[in-house]
Design a protein around this motif. Structure first.
Motif, PDB file in Angstrom:
ATOM      1  N   LYS A  67       0.699  -1.175   0.058  1.00 10.68           N
ATOM      2  CA  LYS A  67      -0.033   0.113   0.192  1.00 10.68           C
ATOM      3  C   LYS A  67       0.737   1.276  -0.060  1.00 10.68           C
ATOM      4  N   MET A  68       2.123   1.248   0.926  1.00 13.65           N
ATOM      5  CA  MET A  68       3.022   2.401   0.670  1.00 13.65           C
ATOM      6  C   MET A  68       3.507   2.628  -0.520  1.00 13.65           C
ATOM      7  N   ALA A  69       3.919   1.453  -1.204  1.00 14.48           N
ATOM      8  CA  ALA A  69       4.532   1.498  -2.505  1.00 14.48           C
ATOM      9  C   ALA A  69       3.319   2.103  -3.584  1.00 14.48           C
ATOM     10  N   GLU A  70       1.982   1.769  -3.348  1.00  9.18           N
ATOM     11  CA  GLU A  70       1.079   2.328  -4.368  1.00  9.18           C
ATOM     12  C   GLU A  70       0.977   3.792  -3.990  1.00  9.18           C
ATOM     13  N   ASN A  71       0.704   4.093  -2.704  1.00 10.81           N
ATOM     14  CA  ASN A  71       0.904   5.609  -2.565  1.00 10.81           C
ATOM     15  C   ASN A  71       1.687   6.450  -2.939  1.00 10.81           C
ATOM     16  N   LEU A  72       2.991   5.939  -2.643  1.00 12.06           N
ATOM     17  CA  LEU A  72       4.100   6.729  -3.136  1.00 12.06           C
ATOM     18  C   LEU A  72       4.419   6.815  -4.728  1.00 12.06           C
ATOM     19  N   GLN A  73       4.019   5.723  -5.192  1.00  5.58           N
ATOM     20  CA  GLN A  73       3.976   5.728  -6.594  1.00  5.58           C
ATOM     21  C   GLN A  73       3.073   6.817  -7.387  1.00  5.58           C
ATOM     22  N   ALA A  74       1.982   6.704  -6.835  1.00  2.00           N
ATOM     23  CA  ALA A  74       0.857   7.739  -7.158  1.00  2.00           C
ATOM     24  C   ALA A  74       1.485   9.119  -7.234  1.00  2.00           C
ATOM     25  N   VAL A  75       2.108   9.536  -5.925  1.00  4.79           N
ATOM     26  CA  VAL A  75       2.628  11.010  -5.901  1.00  4.79           C
ATOM     27  C   VAL A  75       3.930  10.886  -6.708  1.00  4.79           C
ATOM     28  N   LEU A  76       4.710   9.935  -7.100  1.00  5.69           N
ATOM     29  CA  LEU A  76       5.767  10.052  -8.056  1.00  5.69           C
ATOM     30  C   LEU A  76       5.438  10.280  -9.388  1.00  5.69           C
ATOM     31  N   VAL A  77       4.529   9.822  -9.619  1.00  5.14           N
ATOM     32  CA  VAL A  77       4.079  10.089 -11.500  1.00  5.14           C
ATOM     33  C   VAL A  77       3.257  11.269 -11.387  1.00  5.14           C
ATOM     34  N   ASP A  78       2.701  11.816 -10.518  1.00  2.36           N
ATOM     35  CA  ASP A  78       2.168  13.148 -10.516  1.00  2.36           C
ATOM     36  C   ASP A  78       3.202  14.228 -10.486  1.00  2.36           C
ATOM     37  N   LEU A  79       4.359  14.004  -9.717  1.00  2.00           N
ATOM     38  CA  LEU A  79       5.552  15.009  -9.756  1.00  2.00           C
ATOM     39  C   LEU A  79       6.116  14.790 -10.944  1.00  2.00           C
ATOM     40  N   ILE A  80       6.510  13.772 -11.627  1.00  2.00           N
ATOM     41  CA  ILE A  80       7.077  13.733 -12.873  1.00  2.00           C
ATOM     42  C   ILE A  80       6.178  14.332 -13.915  1.00  2.00           C
ATOM     43  N   ASP A  81       4.979  14.004 -14.100  1.00  2.00           N
ATOM     44  CA  ASP A  81       3.947  14.802 -14.787  1.00  2.00           C
ATOM     45  C   ASP A  81       3.872  16.190 -14.681  1.00  2.00           C
ATOM     46  N   LEU A  82       3.888  16.736 -13.494  1.00  2.00           N
ATOM     47  CA  LEU A  82       3.728  18.057 -13.354  1.00  2.00           C
ATOM     48  C   LEU A  82       5.119  18.705 -13.805  1.00  2.00           C
ATOM     49  N   HIS A  83       6.071  18.076 -13.627  1.00  2.00           N
ATOM     50  CA  HIS A  83       7.456  18.722 -14.049  1.00  2.00           C
ATOM     51  C   HIS A  83       7.470  18.760 -15.589  1.00  2.00           C
ATOM     52  N   LEU A  84       7.191  17.780 -16.570  1.00  3.65           N
ATOM     53  CA  LEU A  84       6.806  17.633 -17.797  1.00  3.65           C
ATOM     54  C   LEU A  84       5.917  18.552 -18.143  1.00  3.65           C
ATOM     55  N   GLN A  85       4.713  18.893 -17.781  1.00  2.00           N
ATOM     56  CA  GLN A  85       3.828  19.622 -18.108  1.00  2.00           C
ATOM     57  C   GLN A  85       4.113  20.928 -17.709  1.00  2.00           C
ATOM     58  N   GLY A  86       4.859  21.415 -16.744  1.00  2.00           N
ATOM     59  CA  GLY A  86       5.506  22.672 -16.598  1.00  2.00           C
ATOM     60  C   GLY A  86       6.426  23.081 -17.728  1.00  2.00           C
ATOM     61  N   LYS A  87       7.074  22.105 -18.183  1.00  2.00           N
ATOM     62  CA  LYS A  87       8.262  22.658 -19.211  1.00  2.00           C
ATOM     63  C   LYS A  87       7.203  22.646 -20.258  1.00  2.00           C
ATOM     64  N   GLN A  88       5.995  21.995 -20.742  1.00  2.00           N
ATOM     65  CA  GLN A  88       5.305  22.136 -21.975  1.00  2.00           C
ATOM     66  C   GLN A  88       4.918  23.839 -22.138  1.00  2.00           C
ATOM     67  N   ALA A  89       4.370  24.145 -20.741  1.00  3.13           N
ATOM     68  CA  ALA A  89       3.953  25.377 -20.744  1.00  3.13           C
ATOM     69  C   ALA A  89       5.044  26.479 -20.741  1.00  3.13           C
ATOM     70  N   HIS A  90       5.943  26.319 -20.276  1.00  5.03           N
ATOM     71  CA  HIS A  90       7.404  27.124 -20.278  1.00  5.03           C
ATOM     72  C   HIS A  90       7.566  27.420 -21.821  1.00  5.03           C
ATOM     73  N   TRP A  91       7.713  26.183 -22.655  1.00 10.42           N
ATOM     74  CA  TRP A  91       8.040  26.461 -23.974  1.00 10.42           C
ATOM     75  C   TRP A  91       7.150  26.974 -24.824  1.00 10.42           C
ATOM     76  N   ASN A  92       5.834  27.047 -24.528  1.00  9.44           N
ATOM     77  CA  ASN A  92       4.738  27.533 -25.346  1.00  9.44           C
ATOM     78  C   ASN A  92       3.789  28.755 -25.027  1.00  9.44           C
ATOM     79  N   ILE A  93       4.108  29.195 -23.987  1.00  6.22           N
ATOM     80  CA  ILE A  93       3.276  30.478 -23.566  1.00  6.22           C
ATOM     81  C   ILE A  93       3.656  31.768 -24.552  1.00  6.22           C
TER      82      ILE A  93
END
Length: 168
Positions: free
Chosen positions: A6-32
């Motif tokens: 359960k800890m693995a599942e919970n931390l994995q959920a946090v991890l993928v959201d943070l990686i996606d946030l990083h990628l989406q932030g760069k997408q915005a950064h390049w295209n604003i």
């Protein structure tokens, strides 16, 4: 300490959201485009840096608990709780709302898993506290660009962003 599945599942959920946030932030950064371009361009880098740092902290905490983080692109795409970022160019005004929403979606995941994480390992929950504090601060700072004095957040952003921020 060897953490639970359960800890693995919970931390994995946090991890993928943070990686996606990083990628989406760069997408915005390049295209604003538009008003206050440079300020938002630099602020997006600050958000990206925080998301990248917190993703690394999460993955390393997982390893310290003898869990295996998965940051592969297919895993992130399949597991992220963040809405997909629009393709193409985006105005600074719209990008602010889009990024604010994603910041609150990421902290929403952290809040959703917090109690189970805290019950098993308060030290890991402390990491989540720090992530939430900083990401919500960044959401406030970036969203302020679209607000006027005495205007509640809900009136200055999309209804979806206001709803996501209600978890904060």
């Amino acid at each position: 300490m060897h953490a639970s599945d359960k800890m693995a599942e919970n931390l994995q959920a946090v991890l993928v959201d943070l990686i996606d946030l990083h990628l989406q932030g760069k997408q915005a950064h390049w295209n604003i485009l538009g008003t206050n371009f440079r300020d938002l361009h630099l602020q997006l880098d600050e958000i990206v840096d925080a998301a990248r740092e917190f993703a690394d902290d999460t993955a390393e905490r997982m390893r310290a608990l003898y869990l295996v983080p998965d940051g592969r692109s297919a895993t992130v795409a399949a597991g992220s709780h963040l809405d997909a970022f629009p393709d193409g160019e985006i105005t600074t005004h719209d990008a602010i709302d889009q990024i604010t929403l994603r910041l609150y979606q990421a902290t929403g995941t952290m809040r959703d898993v917090h109690d189970e994480v805290d019950e098993e390992d308060p030290t890991t929950a402390d990491l989540l506290h720090g992530f939430i504090e900083r990401l919500e601060q960044l959401a406030w700072m970036v969203s302020a660009e679209n607000r006027a004095p005495r205007t509640p957040l809900a009136a200055a952003v999309t209804s979806q962003t206001a709803e996501a921020s209600a978890h904060a």
